[in-house]
Motif scaffolding. Structure first.
Motif, PDB file in Angstrom:
ATOM      1  N   ASP A  28       0.951  -7.439   2.346  1.00 16.05           N
ATOM      2  CA  ASP A  28       0.465  -6.359   3.204  1.00 16.05           C
ATOM      3  C   ASP A  28       1.155  -6.440   4.549  1.00 16.05           C
ATOM      4  N   THR A 130       4.118  -2.964   2.017  1.00  8.83           N
ATOM      5  CA  THR A 130       3.299  -1.754   2.049  1.00  8.83           C
ATOM      6  C   THR A 130       2.030  -2.032   2.836  1.00  8.83           C
ATOM      7  N   GLY A 132      -0.717  -0.788   1.866  1.00  7.62           N
ATOM      8  CA  GLY A 132      -1.725  -0.894   0.815  1.00  7.62           C
ATOM      9  C   GLY A 132      -2.847   0.124   0.922  1.00  7.62           C
ATOM     10  N   ILE A 134      -3.588   4.477   1.578  1.00  7.17           N
ATOM     11  CA  ILE A 134      -2.932   5.774   1.656  1.00  7.17           C
ATOM     12  C   ILE A 134      -3.152   6.425   3.008  1.00  7.17           C
ATOM     13  N   THR A 140      -0.601   9.516   0.350  1.00  3.36           N
ATOM     14  CA  THR A 140       0.295   8.524  -0.238  1.00  3.36           C
ATOM     15  C   THR A 140       0.475   7.354   0.719  1.00  3.36           C
ATOM     16  N   SER A 141       1.069   6.287   0.198  1.00  2.00           N
ATOM     17  CA  SER A 141       1.425   5.130   1.027  1.00  2.00           C
ATOM     18  C   SER A 141       2.872   4.772   0.745  1.00  2.00           C
ATOM     19  N   VAL A 143       5.963   2.469   0.097  1.00  9.96           N
ATOM     20  CA  VAL A 143       6.156   1.153  -0.497  1.00  9.96           C
ATOM     21  C   VAL A 143       7.657   0.865  -0.547  1.00  9.96           C
ATOM     22  N   ALA A 184      -2.951   6.551  -4.462  1.00  9.62           N
ATOM     23  CA  ALA A 184      -3.863   5.429  -4.676  1.00  9.62           C
ATOM     24  C   ALA A 184      -3.828   4.991  -6.136  1.00  9.62           C
ATOM     25  N   ILE A 212      -2.632   0.228  -4.077  1.00 14.20           N
ATOM     26  CA  ILE A 212      -2.773   1.204  -2.990  1.00 14.20           C
ATOM     27  C   ILE A 212      -4.216   1.687  -3.005  1.00 14.20           C
TER      28      ILE A 212
END
Length: 327
Positions: A28, A130, A132, A134, A140-141, A143, A184, A212
């Protein structure tokens, strides 16, 4: 003399720098490991080990490499049944023979098809970066995956799979990192080295799943107009803006990917029971004209934000009055 036969050949590729054994874990917000600036030469030779059953009485072994057209590319000799050398990634034909104590070689074995694969990439311990969680605005996240060099590789295939075993990303990357955005969920990732002629290594699964997490949407904030209080012009009061005299809902800083959903209820001035009169969905945070708020009485708005992959927000409520003489 016992000659080397097709059935006795055992081809083995070296694992190379223990790339299969060294796997990373998702982190993370960890700092990305330093990576090479560019991909190494695609013509780089790959460590290869060829082994066959030891033949009693054999004093020397000879191995011949040919291309697919039958041209002899190289000949290797060894005093034992194991050859270790380096060769370019590619598809070849291989044959071998042995000699006795008189240094007399027997016949060549039948030609074997043989592929030299690129080595799997070196995977650092911290191979995923990331947050981790969203983003509420994009759902979204971001990565980023990192890896190291691989002998004989000109590119890498990154494959991301979700918990349903569905392939979400399948990308060819020329470099040592890959950045994408994921919704996620829980994901696993494999990395495959690719040679210049499309030959692939065995895939390496990155240790540690990418998780996520979802978050809760912020509750809607209603935008009000400030107007003078009819009973005291020096005092400013808030009320809903209007569209051609009809109360209108507008949202402050609403997420463009979320819908604002709600209900409109009505009751008489001195009544106790709220009566549902309308339901509304404000797509992409657009305004809602409350056309059902026309007759005099009390009205109550209850609204919340919804979006796939996010937790529904807490509800916002607001009451207003439509007077008999007008709003």
């Amino acid at each position: 003399m016992k000659f080397l036969t097709r059935s006795s050949l055992i081809f083995l590729l070296l694992s190379g720098s223990l790339a299969l054994a060294v796997k990373g874990t998702a982190t993370d917000g960890a700092a990305a490991p330093e990576k090479p600036a560019e991909l190494g030469p695609v013509a780089e030779k790959v460590p290869v080990e060829l082994e066959w059953e030891q033949i009693i009485g054999a004093k020397a072994y000879e191995l011949e490499f040919q291309n697919q057209e039958g041209k002899v590319l190289n000949t290797f000799k060894s005093n034992n049944h194991i050859f270790k050398f380096k060769f370019k990634v590619g598809r070849y034909r291989v044959r071998s023979r042995v000699s006795d104590a008189r240094k007399v070689y027997g016949e060549w074995s039948p030609l074997e098809e043989f592929t030299v694969q690129p080595k799997p990439a070196k995977i650092p311990k911290k191979n995923v970066v990331t947050t981790g969680v969203i983003d509420k605005k994009t759902l979204t996240s971001e990565v980023t995956f990192h890896w190291g060099e691989a002998a004989g590789a000109s590119a890498f295939r990154v494959k991301v799979v979700n918990e349903k075993a569905e392939v979400i990303r399948d990308e060819i990357v020329k470099g040592f990192s890959y950045t994408t955005t994921l919704t996620a969920g829980t994901y696993s990732t494999t990395l495959t080295s690719i040679g210049n002629d499309g030959i692939e290594s065995d895939p390496v699964t990155l240790a540690g799943r990418v998780i996520i997490e979802t978050v809760q949407l912020d509750k809607p904030v209603i935008v009000f107009d400030e107007v003078a209080d009819p009973g005291n012009p020096k005092v400013k009061i808030q009320r809903l803006p209007t569209t051609k005299g009809t109360p209108t809902l507008r949202w402050k800083d609403a997420s463009k990917v979320a819908d604002t959903v709600g209900t409109l209820e009505y009751r008489y001035f001195f009544g106790e029971e709220w009566i549902p009169v309308d339901k509304f969905t404000s797509k992409d945070a657009k305004e809602v004209i409350l056309s059902k708020a026309a007759k005099p009485g009390r009205y109550r708005i209850t609204a919340w934000a919804e979006a796939g992959g996010l937790k529904k927000s807490e509800a916002t409520t607001y009451e207003f009055v439509i007077k008999p003489t007008g709003y």
